[in-house]
Motif scaffolding. Structure first.
Motif, PDB file in Angstrom:
ATOM      1  N   LEU A  98       0.823  -1.211   0.000  1.00  0.00           N
ATOM      2  CA  LEU A  98       0.000   0.000   0.000  1.00  0.00           C
ATOM      3  C   LEU A  98       0.856   1.260   0.000  1.00  0.00           C
ATOM      4  O   LEU A  98       0.521   2.251  -0.662  1.00  0.00           O
ATOM      5  CB  LEU A  98      -0.935  -0.010   1.216  1.00  0.00           C
ATOM      6  CG  LEU A  98      -2.043  -1.068   1.191  1.00  0.00           C
ATOM      7  CD1 LEU A  98      -2.776  -1.106   2.527  1.00  0.00           C
ATOM      8  CD2 LEU A  98      -3.039  -0.789   0.057  1.00  0.00           C
ATOM      9  N   ALA A  99       1.979   1.226   0.714  1.00  0.00           N
ATOM     10  CA  ALA A  99       2.871   2.384   0.727  1.00  0.00           C
ATOM     11  C   ALA A  99       3.409   2.668  -0.675  1.00  0.00           C
ATOM     12  O   ALA A  99       3.477   3.822  -1.115  1.00  0.00           O
ATOM     13  CB  ALA A  99       4.014   2.154   1.705  1.00  0.00           C
ATOM     14  N   ALA A 100       3.769   1.609  -1.402  1.00  0.00           N
ATOM     15  CA  ALA A 100       4.239   1.794  -2.773  1.00  0.00           C
ATOM     16  C   ALA A 100       3.105   2.250  -3.687  1.00  0.00           C
ATOM     17  O   ALA A 100       3.302   3.100  -4.565  1.00  0.00           O
ATOM     18  CB  ALA A 100       4.845   0.484  -3.285  1.00  0.00           C
ATOM     19  N   GLU A 101       1.916   1.707  -3.471  1.00  0.00           N
ATOM     20  CA  GLU A 101       0.752   2.057  -4.295  1.00  0.00           C
ATOM     21  C   GLU A 101       0.445   3.550  -4.209  1.00  0.00           C
ATOM     22  O   GLU A 101       0.114   4.196  -5.211  1.00  0.00           O
ATOM     23  CB  GLU A 101      -0.454   1.240  -3.838  1.00  0.00           C
ATOM     24  CG  GLU A 101      -1.767   1.573  -4.513  1.00  0.00           C
ATOM     25  CD  GLU A 101      -1.881   1.002  -5.914  1.00  0.00           C
ATOM     26  OE1 GLU A 101      -2.845   1.360  -6.607  1.00  0.00           O
ATOM     27  OE2 GLU A 101      -1.006   0.204  -6.325  1.00  0.00           O
ATOM     28  N   PHE A 102       0.561   4.113  -3.002  1.00  0.00           N
ATOM     29  CA  PHE A 102       0.202   5.516  -2.801  1.00  0.00           C
ATOM     30  C   PHE A 102       1.428   6.435  -2.733  1.00  0.00           C
ATOM     31  O   PHE A 102       1.271   7.640  -2.527  1.00  0.00           O
ATOM     32  CB  PHE A 102      -0.624   5.660  -1.512  1.00  0.00           C
ATOM     33  CG  PHE A 102      -2.000   5.069  -1.618  1.00  0.00           C
ATOM     34  CD1 PHE A 102      -3.037   5.775  -2.202  1.00  0.00           C
ATOM     35  CD2 PHE A 102      -2.254   3.788  -1.158  1.00  0.00           C
ATOM     36  CE1 PHE A 102      -4.305   5.237  -2.314  1.00  0.00           C
ATOM     37  CE2 PHE A 102      -3.520   3.224  -1.262  1.00  0.00           C
ATOM     38  CZ  PHE A 102      -4.548   3.944  -1.848  1.00  0.00           C
ATOM     39  N   SER A 103       2.621   5.869  -2.904  1.00  0.00           N
ATOM     40  CA  SER A 103       3.867   6.658  -2.873  1.00  0.00           C
ATOM     41  C   SER A 103       3.987   7.455  -1.576  1.00  0.00           C
ATOM     42  O   SER A 103       4.287   8.654  -1.584  1.00  0.00           O
ATOM     43  CB  SER A 103       3.941   7.588  -4.090  1.00  0.00           C
ATOM     44  OG  SER A 103       3.894   6.849  -5.302  1.00  0.00           O
ATOM     45  N   VAL A 104       3.707   6.773  -0.466  1.00  0.00           N
ATOM     46  CA  VAL A 104       3.816   7.392   0.853  1.00  0.00           C
ATOM     47  C   VAL A 104       4.606   6.447   1.757  1.00  0.00           C
ATOM     48  O   VAL A 104       4.915   5.311   1.395  1.00  0.00           O
ATOM     49  CB  VAL A 104       2.433   7.678   1.467  1.00  0.00           C
ATOM     50  CG1 VAL A 104       1.652   8.655   0.593  1.00  0.00           C
ATOM     51  CG2 VAL A 104       1.644   6.387   1.672  1.00  0.00           C
ATOM     52  N   SER A 105       4.917   6.925   2.955  1.00  0.00           N
ATOM     53  CA  SER A 105       5.646   6.097   3.914  1.00  0.00           C
ATOM     54  C   SER A 105       4.712   5.063   4.544  1.00  0.00           C
ATOM     55  O   SER A 105       3.476   5.211   4.509  1.00  0.00           O
ATOM     56  CB  SER A 105       6.234   6.975   5.014  1.00  0.00           C
ATOM     57  OG  SER A 105       5.192   7.514   5.822  1.00  0.00           O
ATOM     58  N   ARG A 106       5.287   4.041   5.146  1.00  0.00           N
ATOM     59  CA  ARG A 106       4.475   3.038   5.833  1.00  0.00           C
ATOM     60  C   ARG A 106       3.774   3.656   7.036  1.00  0.00           C
ATOM     61  O   ARG A 106       2.663   3.230   7.399  1.00  0.00           O
ATOM     62  CB  ARG A 106       5.338   1.850   6.248  1.00  0.00           C
ATOM     63  CG  ARG A 106       5.823   1.032   5.058  1.00  0.00           C
ATOM     64  CD  ARG A 106       6.606  -0.186   5.483  1.00  0.00           C
ATOM     65  NE  ARG A 106       5.790  -1.160   6.171  1.00  0.00           N
ATOM     66  CZ  ARG A 106       6.234  -2.341   6.604  1.00  0.00           C
ATOM     67  NH1 ARG A 106       7.510  -2.667   6.411  1.00  0.00           N
ATOM     68  NH2 ARG A 106       5.445  -3.174   7.226  1.00  0.00           N
ATOM     69  N   ASN A 107       4.393   4.675   7.653  1.00  0.00           N
ATOM     70  CA  ASN A 107       3.726   5.355   8.768  1.00  0.00           C
ATOM     71  C   ASN A 107       2.441   6.042   8.299  1.00  0.00           C
ATOM     72  O   ASN A 107       1.430   6.044   9.007  1.00  0.00           O
ATOM     73  CB  ASN A 107       4.659   6.374   9.412  1.00  0.00           C
ATOM     74  CG  ASN A 107       5.694   5.718  10.304  1.00  0.00           C
ATOM     75  OD1 ASN A 107       5.497   4.607  10.790  1.00  0.00           O
ATOM     76  ND2 ASN A 107       6.811   6.397  10.528  1.00  0.00           N
ATOM     77  N   SER A 108       2.480   6.629   7.100  1.00  0.00           N
ATOM     78  CA  SER A 108       1.259   7.249   6.552  1.00  0.00           C
ATOM     79  C   SER A 108       0.187   6.199   6.305  1.00  0.00           C
ATOM     80  O   SER A 108      -1.005   6.431   6.569  1.00  0.00           O
ATOM     81  CB  SER A 108       1.580   7.992   5.249  1.00  0.00           C
ATOM     82  OG  SER A 108       2.414   9.101   5.491  1.00  0.00           O
ATOM     83  N   ILE A 109       0.581   5.031   5.793  1.00  0.00           N
ATOM     84  CA  ILE A 109      -0.382   3.964   5.558  1.00  0.00           C
ATOM     85  C   ILE A 109      -0.961   3.465   6.875  1.00  0.00           C
ATOM     86  O   ILE A 109      -2.162   3.200   6.985  1.00  0.00           O
ATOM     87  CB  ILE A 109       0.278   2.811   4.771  1.00  0.00           C
ATOM     88  CG1 ILE A 109       0.497   3.239   3.320  1.00  0.00           C
ATOM     89  CG2 ILE A 109      -0.581   1.539   4.827  1.00  0.00           C
ATOM     90  CD1 ILE A 109      -0.777   3.574   2.557  1.00  0.00           C
ATOM     91  N   ARG A 110      -0.113   3.350   7.912  1.00  0.00           N
ATOM     92  CA  ARG A 110      -0.624   2.917   9.214  1.00  0.00           C
ATOM     93  C   ARG A 110      -1.671   3.905   9.736  1.00  0.00           C
ATOM     94  O   ARG A 110      -2.697   3.500  10.296  1.00  0.00           O
ATOM     95  CB  ARG A 110       0.530   2.784  10.213  1.00  0.00           C
ATOM     96  CG  ARG A 110       1.466   1.616   9.912  1.00  0.00           C
ATOM     97  CD  ARG A 110       2.453   1.382  11.044  1.00  0.00           C
ATOM     98  NE  ARG A 110       3.408   0.342  10.673  1.00  0.00           N
ATOM     99  CZ  ARG A 110       4.674   0.571  10.354  1.00  0.00           C
ATOM    100  NH1 ARG A 110       5.146   1.811  10.363  1.00  0.00           N
ATOM    101  NH2 ARG A 110       5.486  -0.437  10.039  1.00  0.00           N
ATOM    102  N   GLU A 111      -1.406   5.196   9.547  1.00  0.00           N
ATOM    103  CA  GLU A 111      -2.390   6.199   9.973  1.00  0.00           C
ATOM    104  C   GLU A 111      -3.676   6.079   9.163  1.00  0.00           C
ATOM    105  O   GLU A 111      -4.777   6.219   9.703  1.00  0.00           O
ATOM    106  CB  GLU A 111      -1.810   7.603   9.843  1.00  0.00           C
ATOM    107  CG  GLU A 111      -0.768   7.930  10.894  1.00  0.00           C
ATOM    108  CD  GLU A 111      -0.417   9.407  10.916  1.00  0.00           C
ATOM    109  OE1 GLU A 111      -1.233  10.228  10.442  1.00  0.00           O
ATOM    110  OE2 GLU A 111       0.680   9.741  11.408  1.00  0.00           O
TER     111      GLU A 111
END
Length: 244
Positions: free
Chosen positions: A45-58
């Protein structure tokens, strides 16, 4: 630094990125896009949205707080609550809209002829109306609380009919021999008061969608005025709009 640079995606807060991801993931969940109801792992998901894993966790925390997903040890993040799309671009009853998801039944809480409030009488052109209050369930789950006012000559033939298992729209057309044509709809969000929360079996303050719908016969005559409280955690509104 230019205002355009200040608002660029590279400089956005992590909370903003999380909210952006959560909105898309929510749409995927509602559309049943994840096989078996299991979401991809955080790295994907982090790669899918080009964000950090912390952003995905949030982002996942936001959806978990909504009651839509949860973390299951040994499985991953899974969908735990189904949401059902309710179309706004067709004039249909709840059972017609959700027929592929199961059986819609109605707890009839009130039924009878009443003197209409002046604003209702003006909109329906009827000083007396048939009032119907129903708690509507899908496979036993409370989905909406419907308060319906019917023009007297349209509503009286419905008294004594099967309002527990039939949509009012289909009964109107059956008894009147006339087709419904169009409706005007207003949609707003409210927090569930104590009584509505108890009836719909949700916590007080939960998000509800209130739909006001005035339906007309094909000739244009208004016949059915409804105030519908829908559970925001179980229903999502959907329509197709065209720019002319």
């Amino acid at each position: 630094m230019s205002s355009q640079r200040q608002g660029s995606p590279e400089r956005r807060l992590r909370a903003d990125r999380a909210r952006q991801a959560a909105d898309v993931i929510r749409q995927q969940v509602v559309g049943r896009a994840y096989p078996g109801g299991v979401l991809p792992d955080e790295r994907f998901l982090a790669a899918e949205f080009s964000v950090s894993r912390n952003s995905i966790r949030e982002a996942l925390d936001l959806l978990r707080e909504e009651g839509l997903i949860d973390r299951v040890p040994g499985v991953g993040t899974v969908v735990v609550t189904e949401k059902y799309a309710h179309g706004l671009n067709q004039l249909m009853g709840l059972a017609e809209t959700l027929h592929e998801h199961g059986d819609v039944t109605n707890d009839v809480r009130a039924l009878g002829v009443i003197k209409a409030p002046s604003s209702v009488a003006a909109r329906l052109g009827s000083p007396d109306v048939v009032y119907v209050e129903r708690l509507r369930r899908l496979n036993g789950l409370p989905l909406s609380l419907d308060l319906t006012y019917l023009a007297l000559d349209v509503g009286e033939p419905l008294l004594g009919l099967d309002l527990e298992n039939r949509d009012i729209f289909s009964l109107i057309e059956q008894t009147s021999g006339r087709s419904l044509g169009a409706a005007s709809v207003t949609l707003e969000a409210v927090n569930a008061d104590a009584h509505s929360a108890a009836v719909l079996e949700v916590p007080r303050g939960s998000a509800l969608m209130v739909v006001e719908r005035l339906s007309h016969f094909a000739c244009g005559r208004p016949v059915d005025l409804e105030f519908i409280r829908m559970r925001g955690d179980r229903l999502t509104m959907r329509a197709e709009l065209r720019r002319s």
